[in-house]
Scaffold this motif. Structure first.
Motif, PDB file in Angstrom:
ATOM      1  N   VAL A 209      10.439  -2.053  -4.141  1.00 51.49           N
ATOM      2  CA  VAL A 209      10.672  -0.724  -4.014  1.00 51.49           C
ATOM      3  C   VAL A 209      10.644  -0.478  -2.437  1.00 51.49           C
ATOM      4  CG1 VAL A 209       9.573   1.625  -4.238  1.00 51.49           C
ATOM      5  CG2 VAL A 209       8.936  -0.454  -6.100  1.00 51.49           C
TER       6      VAL A 209
ATOM      7  N   GLY B  75      15.024  -0.927   2.459  1.00 46.59           N
ATOM      8  CA  GLY B  75      15.803  -0.727   3.701  1.00 46.59           C
ATOM      9  C   GLY B  75      15.962  -2.064   4.322  1.00 46.59           C
ATOM     10  N   ALA B  76      15.747  -2.148   5.709  1.00 42.00           N
ATOM     11  CA  ALA B  76      15.938  -3.343   6.477  1.00 42.00           C
ATOM     12  C   ALA B  76      15.326  -4.586   5.774  1.00 42.00           C
ATOM     13  CB  ALA B  76      15.774  -3.201   7.934  1.00 42.00           C
TER      14      ALA B  76
ATOM     15  N   VAL C  16      14.463   0.148  -6.107  1.00 46.85           N
ATOM     16  CA  VAL C  16      14.029   1.504  -6.012  1.00 46.85           C
ATOM     17  C   VAL C  16      14.346   1.863  -4.586  1.00 46.85           C
ATOM     18  CG1 VAL C  16      12.317   3.075  -6.465  1.00 46.85           C
ATOM     19  CG2 VAL C  16      12.336   1.351  -7.897  1.00 46.85           C
TER      20      VAL C  16
ATOM     21  N   SER D  79      14.188   5.868  -2.407  1.00 44.99           N
ATOM     22  CA  SER D  79      14.503   7.505  -2.569  1.00 44.99           C
ATOM     23  C   SER D  79      15.822   7.588  -1.991  1.00 44.99           C
ATOM     24  CB  SER D  79      13.342   7.976  -1.660  1.00 44.99           C
ATOM     25  OG  SER D  79      13.067   7.634  -0.239  1.00 44.99           O
ATOM     26  N   ASP D  80      16.720   6.908  -1.345  1.00 42.25           N
ATOM     27  CA  ASP D  80      17.962   7.087  -0.922  1.00 42.25           C
ATOM     28  C   ASP D  80      18.750   6.259  -1.789  1.00 42.25           C
ATOM     29  OD1 ASP D  80      20.371   6.485   0.333  1.00 42.25           O
ATOM     30  OD2 ASP D  80      19.836   6.213   2.178  1.00 42.25           O
TER      31      ASP D  80
ATOM     32  N   ALA E 280       8.071  -2.539  -0.067  1.00 42.44           N
ATOM     33  CA  ALA E 280       8.477  -2.560   1.428  1.00 42.44           C
ATOM     34  C   ALA E 280       9.110  -0.880   1.661  1.00 42.44           C
ATOM     35  CB  ALA E 280       9.730  -3.399   1.351  1.00 42.44           C
TER      36      ALA E 280
ATOM     37  N   THR F 124       5.120   2.370   5.808  1.00 41.79           N
ATOM     38  CA  THR F 124       3.702   2.115   5.534  1.00 41.79           C
ATOM     39  C   THR F 124       3.138   3.148   5.051  1.00 41.79           C
ATOM     40  OG1 THR F 124       3.766   0.473   7.412  1.00 41.79           O
ATOM     41  CG2 THR F 124       1.659   1.144   6.941  1.00 41.79           C
TER      42      THR F 124
ATOM     43  N   HIS G  41       2.890   3.133   1.291  1.00 39.16           N
ATOM     44  CA  HIS G  41       2.312   1.917   0.659  1.00 39.16           C
ATOM     45  C   HIS G  41       1.428   2.300  -0.429  1.00 39.16           C
ATOM     46  CE1 HIS G  41       3.315  -1.276   3.985  1.00 39.16           C
ATOM     47  NE2 HIS G  41       4.441  -0.617   3.461  1.00 39.16           N
TER      48      HIS G  41
ATOM     49  N   THR H 106       2.832   4.403  -3.565  1.00 34.95           N
ATOM     50  CA  THR H 106       3.697   3.689  -4.119  1.00 34.95           C
ATOM     51  C   THR H 106       3.048   2.427  -5.170  1.00 34.95           C
ATOM     52  OG1 THR H 106       5.462   3.966  -2.498  1.00 34.95           O
ATOM     53  CG2 THR H 106       5.908   2.074  -3.887  1.00 34.95           C
TER      54      THR H 106
ATOM     55  N   GLY I 184       1.348  -8.630   2.626  1.00 36.72           N
ATOM     56  CA  GLY I 184       2.599  -9.294   3.175  1.00 36.72           C
ATOM     57  C   GLY I 184       2.934  -9.929   4.453  1.00 36.72           C
TER      58      GLY I 184
ATOM     59  N   LEU J  75       3.554 -12.655   6.068  1.00 40.12           N
ATOM     60  CA  LEU J  75       4.467 -13.829   5.528  1.00 40.12           C
ATOM     61  C   LEU J  75       4.340 -15.010   6.542  1.00 40.12           C
ATOM     62  CD1 LEU J  75       8.342 -12.854   6.161  1.00 40.12           C
ATOM     63  CD2 LEU J  75       6.632 -12.320   7.683  1.00 40.12           C
TER      64      LEU J  75
ATOM     65  N   ARG K 274      13.520   0.623  14.893  1.00 38.93           N
ATOM     66  CA  ARG K 274      12.994   0.761  13.427  1.00 38.93           C
ATOM     67  C   ARG K 274      11.706   0.455  13.824  1.00 38.93           C
ATOM     68  NH1 ARG K 274      11.502  -4.522  13.014  1.00 38.93           N
ATOM     69  NH2 ARG K 274      10.410  -3.671  11.238  1.00 38.93           N
TER      70      ARG K 274
HETATM   71  N1  LIG Z   1       6.772  -8.863   7.061  1.00 38.43           N
HETATM   72  C1  LIG Z   1       7.749  -8.583   8.132  1.00 38.43           C
HETATM   73  O1  LIG Z   1       7.825  -9.339   9.060  1.00 38.43           O
HETATM   74  C2  LIG Z   1       8.229  -7.305   8.000  1.00 38.43           C
HETATM   75  C3  LIG Z   1       9.267  -6.812   8.895  1.00 38.43           C
HETATM   76  C4  LIG Z   1       9.782  -5.553   8.915  1.00 38.43           C
HETATM   77  C5  LIG Z   1       9.359  -4.592   8.145  1.00 38.43           C
HETATM   78  N2  LIG Z   1       8.013  -4.914   7.502  1.00 38.43           N
HETATM   79  C6  LIG Z   1       7.386  -3.824   6.525  1.00 38.43           C
HETATM   80  O2  LIG Z   1       8.258  -3.498   5.669  1.00 38.43           O
HETATM   81  C7  LIG Z   1       8.024  -1.863   5.499  1.00 38.43           C
HETATM   82  C8  LIG Z   1       9.389  -1.286   5.468  1.00 38.43           C
HETATM   83  O3  LIG Z   1      10.133  -1.698   6.688  1.00 38.43           O
HETATM   84  P1  LIG Z   1      11.588  -1.517   6.999  1.00 38.43           P
HETATM   85  O4  LIG Z   1      11.701  -2.056   8.446  1.00 38.43           O
HETATM   86  O5  LIG Z   1      12.281  -2.239   5.885  1.00 38.43           O
HETATM   87  O6  LIG Z   1      11.965   0.173   6.887  1.00 38.43           O
HETATM   88  P2  LIG Z   1      13.032   0.947   6.575  1.00 38.43           P
HETATM   89  O7  LIG Z   1      13.185   2.262   7.218  1.00 38.43           O
HETATM   90  O8  LIG Z   1      14.248  -0.090   6.881  1.00 38.43           O
HETATM   91  O9  LIG Z   1      13.159   0.734   4.915  1.00 38.43           O
HETATM   92  C9  LIG Z   1      12.603   1.729   4.320  1.00 38.43           C
HETATM   93  C10 LIG Z   1      13.235   2.129   2.879  1.00 38.43           C
HETATM   94  O10 LIG Z   1      12.394   2.763   2.049  1.00 38.43           O
HETATM   95  C11 LIG Z   1      12.930   3.947   1.488  1.00 38.43           C
HETATM   96  N3  LIG Z   1      11.691   4.935   1.099  1.00 38.43           N
HETATM   97  C12 LIG Z   1      11.151   5.843   1.878  1.00 38.43           C
HETATM   98  N4  LIG Z   1      10.105   6.299   1.296  1.00 38.43           N
HETATM   99  C13 LIG Z   1      10.242   5.934  -0.089  1.00 38.43           C
HETATM  100  C14 LIG Z   1       9.441   6.267  -1.224  1.00 38.43           C
HETATM  101  N5  LIG Z   1       8.489   7.052  -1.548  1.00 38.43           N
HETATM  102  N6  LIG Z   1      10.213   5.463  -2.489  1.00 38.43           N
HETATM  103  C15 LIG Z   1      11.067   4.788  -2.406  1.00 38.43           C
HETATM  104  N7  LIG Z   1      11.929   4.167  -1.551  1.00 38.43           N
HETATM  105  C16 LIG Z   1      11.429   4.902  -0.152  1.00 38.43           C
HETATM  106  C17 LIG Z   1      13.811   4.411   2.604  1.00 38.43           C
HETATM  107  O11 LIG Z   1      14.827   5.050   2.145  1.00 38.43           O
HETATM  108  C18 LIG Z   1      14.404   3.181   3.227  1.00 38.43           C
HETATM  109  O12 LIG Z   1      15.364   2.718   2.611  1.00 38.43           O
HETATM  110  C19 LIG Z   1       7.215  -1.585   6.293  1.00 38.43           C
HETATM  111  O13 LIG Z   1       5.926  -1.403   5.805  1.00 38.43           O
HETATM  112  C20 LIG Z   1       7.180  -2.489   7.554  1.00 38.43           C
HETATM  113  O14 LIG Z   1       6.133  -2.720   8.323  1.00 38.43           O
HETATM  114  C21 LIG Z   1       7.598  -6.098   7.372  1.00 38.43           C
END
Ligand SMILES: NC(=O)c1ccc[n+]([C@@H]2O[C@H](COP(=O)([O-])OP(=O)(O)OC[C@H]3O[C@@H](n4cnc5c(N)ncnc54)[C@H](O)[C@@H]3O)[C@@H](O)[C@H]2O)c1
Length: 335
Positions: free
Chosen positions: A12, A15-16, A41, A43-44, A79, A82, A85, A88, A129, A131, A162
Motif C-alpha cells: 500500500v 511511490g519511490a 494500492v 491513491s494515485d 509505504a 508517514t 501510516h 492505513t 520497517g 531495514l 522527497r
Molecule cells: N526504509 C527506508 O529506507 C525508507 C526509504 C524511503 C522512504 N521510506 C518510508 O516509506 C514511506 C513512503 O516514502 P516514499 O519516499 O516512497 O514516499 P512517496 O511520496 O514517493 O510515495 C508515497 C506513495 O503513497 C501514495 N499515497 C499517499 N497517501 C495514500 C493513501 N492514503 N493510500 C494509498 N496511497 C497513498 C502516494 O500517491 C505515493 O505514490 C514513508 O514512510 C518513508 O519514510 C523508508
C-alpha cells in the motif's frame, strides 16, 4: 499454516520506496519463497496501475477495493507517507492483515501507541520497517559487541525533493538511532542537538549527542544536503574499534592485544579482522524475515515497540534542535 502455503501479499503506497517492496516481493516469489504479490494500492491510481503492470499484479485505488477483491490477502507493506501510516495500517489490521509499516513508524508517539494497541487487540504480526537491522554488516557486528562506549555515526546523502514533509532526523537519522539503541541496550540519559534547514523548510542537516545510562556516548550526523553519500557507523569498546559501512556492507574490527584473531595492521599491537558477511539487499532480507514471522506467527525481529523507541528518541532530538535554535535565536529558520 501449511508448509507449501503461499502468503498473499500487497503493498500500500507504491511511490519511490513502496515500488521497491513490490519489486522485492516479486523477486522473492521468483526465487521460490512462499509468497505471491496479488496487488498494489496507491491513491494515485495511474501510479498503482503502472507498478501493478511492472510486477504482474493488480492495481487498486484504496485498501477497501483491495480487500473486497482479494479477501485472501494476509500481509501487506505500508509505504504511504508517514502521516497516513496509522489510518492505513489500522484499516489493514482490522481487515485481518499482518503489516510491515515503513519507518518512521508514525508521526507521533500517540499514533505509535495506537498502532501497538490495534496490533495486540487484533493479534496481528506487525513489523516496523527499520531495514538497516537486516544489513549484513549490522548482523555480522552483533556477535562482537561487548560494551560500546563511544559511537560516531554519519549518514549523508545528496538532496532529492522527497520526504521533505519530515525533518532529516525522522527521515535519515532514525535508521542509526534504531541501530545504536539496539546495540547499546541502555536507557537514554541526555540529548543535545543542533540542526538547520538548508534547502527545505524542515531541518536538513543535524547533529545529535546522546548519553546513555551505561555511560556510552553516541554522536550522530545526518544530512540530506551533502555532496557525497556516506553511511558509516564506528564505535569503540574496551580494546576494540569497530568500523561498519552500511553501503559497502562490511565491518572491520581493530583489536588491541593477541585475542582479536585478525591480521596485524600498521601498528603491530593492533590486529584487524573483516567480519564475514554475505551480501544481500537489506530490503530482501527484511521482507523475507517478515514473511517468516507471518508464516510462523512469531514476533518480528523489529517489532512496533522498537519502532516506537526509535521514534521517541528522534522526536526528543527534534525538540532539542528546536530548543537550541530558539536559545541562539534561530527559531525563525525552523518555521
Ligand atoms: N526504509 C527506508 O529506507 C525508507 C526509504 C524511503 C522512504 N521510506 C518510508 O516509506 C514511506 C513512503 O516514502 P516514499 O519516499 O516512497 O514516499 P512517496 O511520496 O514517493 O510515495 C508515497 C506513495 O503513497 C501514495 N499515497 C499517499 N497517501 C495514500 C493513501 N492514503 N493510500 C494509498 N496511497 C497513498 C502516494 O500517491 C505515493 O505514490 C514513508 O514512510 C518513508 O519514510 C523508508
Amino acid at each position: 499454516m501449511e508448509p507449501d502455503h503461499l502468503i498473499h501479499v500487497a503493498v500500500v503506497g507504491v511511490g519511490a520506496f513502496g515500488r521497491n517492496h513490490a519489486r522485492v516481493y516479486q523477486q522473492l516469489a521468483k526465487e521460490g519463497a512462499p509468497v505471491r504479490l496479488v496487488g498494489v494500492v496507491d491513491s494515485d491510481t495511474s501510479r498503482a496501475d503502472a507498478v501493478a503492470r511492472e510486477f504482474g499484479c493488480r492495481g487498486f485505488g484504496s485498501v477497501d477495493q483491495l480487500l473486497t477483491t482479494h479477501s485472501e490477502v494476509e500481509a501487506a507493506s505500508v509505504a504511504v507517507p508517514t502521516v497516513h501510516h496509522l489510518n492505513t495500517a489500522r484499516h489493514l489490521m482490522e481487515g485481518g492483515v499482518d503489516v510491515l509499516i515503513e519507518k518512521p513508524l508514525a508521526g507521533s508517539l500517540a499514533e505509535a501507541d495506537e498502532l501497538i494497541r490495534i496490533a495486540r487487540e487484533r493479534v496481528r504480526i506487525a513489523q516496523a520497517g527499520h531495514l538497516e537491522r537486516f544489513n549484513p554488516a549490522v548482523r555480522a557486528t552483533l556477535p562482537v559487541i561487548t560494551r560500546p562506549m563511544f559511537f560516531e555515526v554519519h549518514r549523508l546523502s545528496v538532496f532529492t525533493p522527497r520526504s521533505l514533509d519530515i525533518d532529516v532526523v525522522l527521515d535519515l537519522m532514525i535508521h542509526d538511532l534504531d541501530i545504536v539503541l539496539s546495540f547499546v541496550n541502555s536507557p537514554v540519559r541526555e540529548i543535545g542537538a543542533v540542526g538547520l534547514p538548508i534547502l527545505s523548510s524542515k531541518v536538513d542537516i543535524a547533529n545529535a549527542r546522546i548519553e546513555f545510562d551505561s555511560g556510552c556516548v553516541a554522536n550522530f550526523t545526518a544530512s540530506r544536503v551533502s555532496t557525497e553519500l556516506v553511511r558509516k557507523l564506528r564505535f569503540f569498546q574496551p580494546k576494540q574499534y569497530v568500523s561498519l559501512d552500511y553501503g559497502r556492507q562490511d565491518a572491520l574490527v581493530f583489536s588491541v592485544g593477541g585475542d582479536g584473531g585478525g591480521a596485524p595492521s600498521v601498528n603491530p599491537q593492533i590486529q584487524v579482522a573483516k567480519l564475514p558477511t554475505v551480501q544481500e539487499e537489506p530490503l530482501h532480507a527484511e521482507l523475507k524475515s517478515f514473511l517468516g514471522s507471518v508464516q510462523r506467527r512469531s514476533r518480528p525481529l523489529v517489532d512496533l515497540e522498537d519502532g516506537r523507541r526509535a521514534l521517541a528518541v528522534a522526536l526528543d532530538i527534534v525538540a532539542a534542535i528546536r530548543d537550541h535554535g530558539s536559545k541562539i535565536k534561530l527559531e525563525q529558520l525552523h518555521r
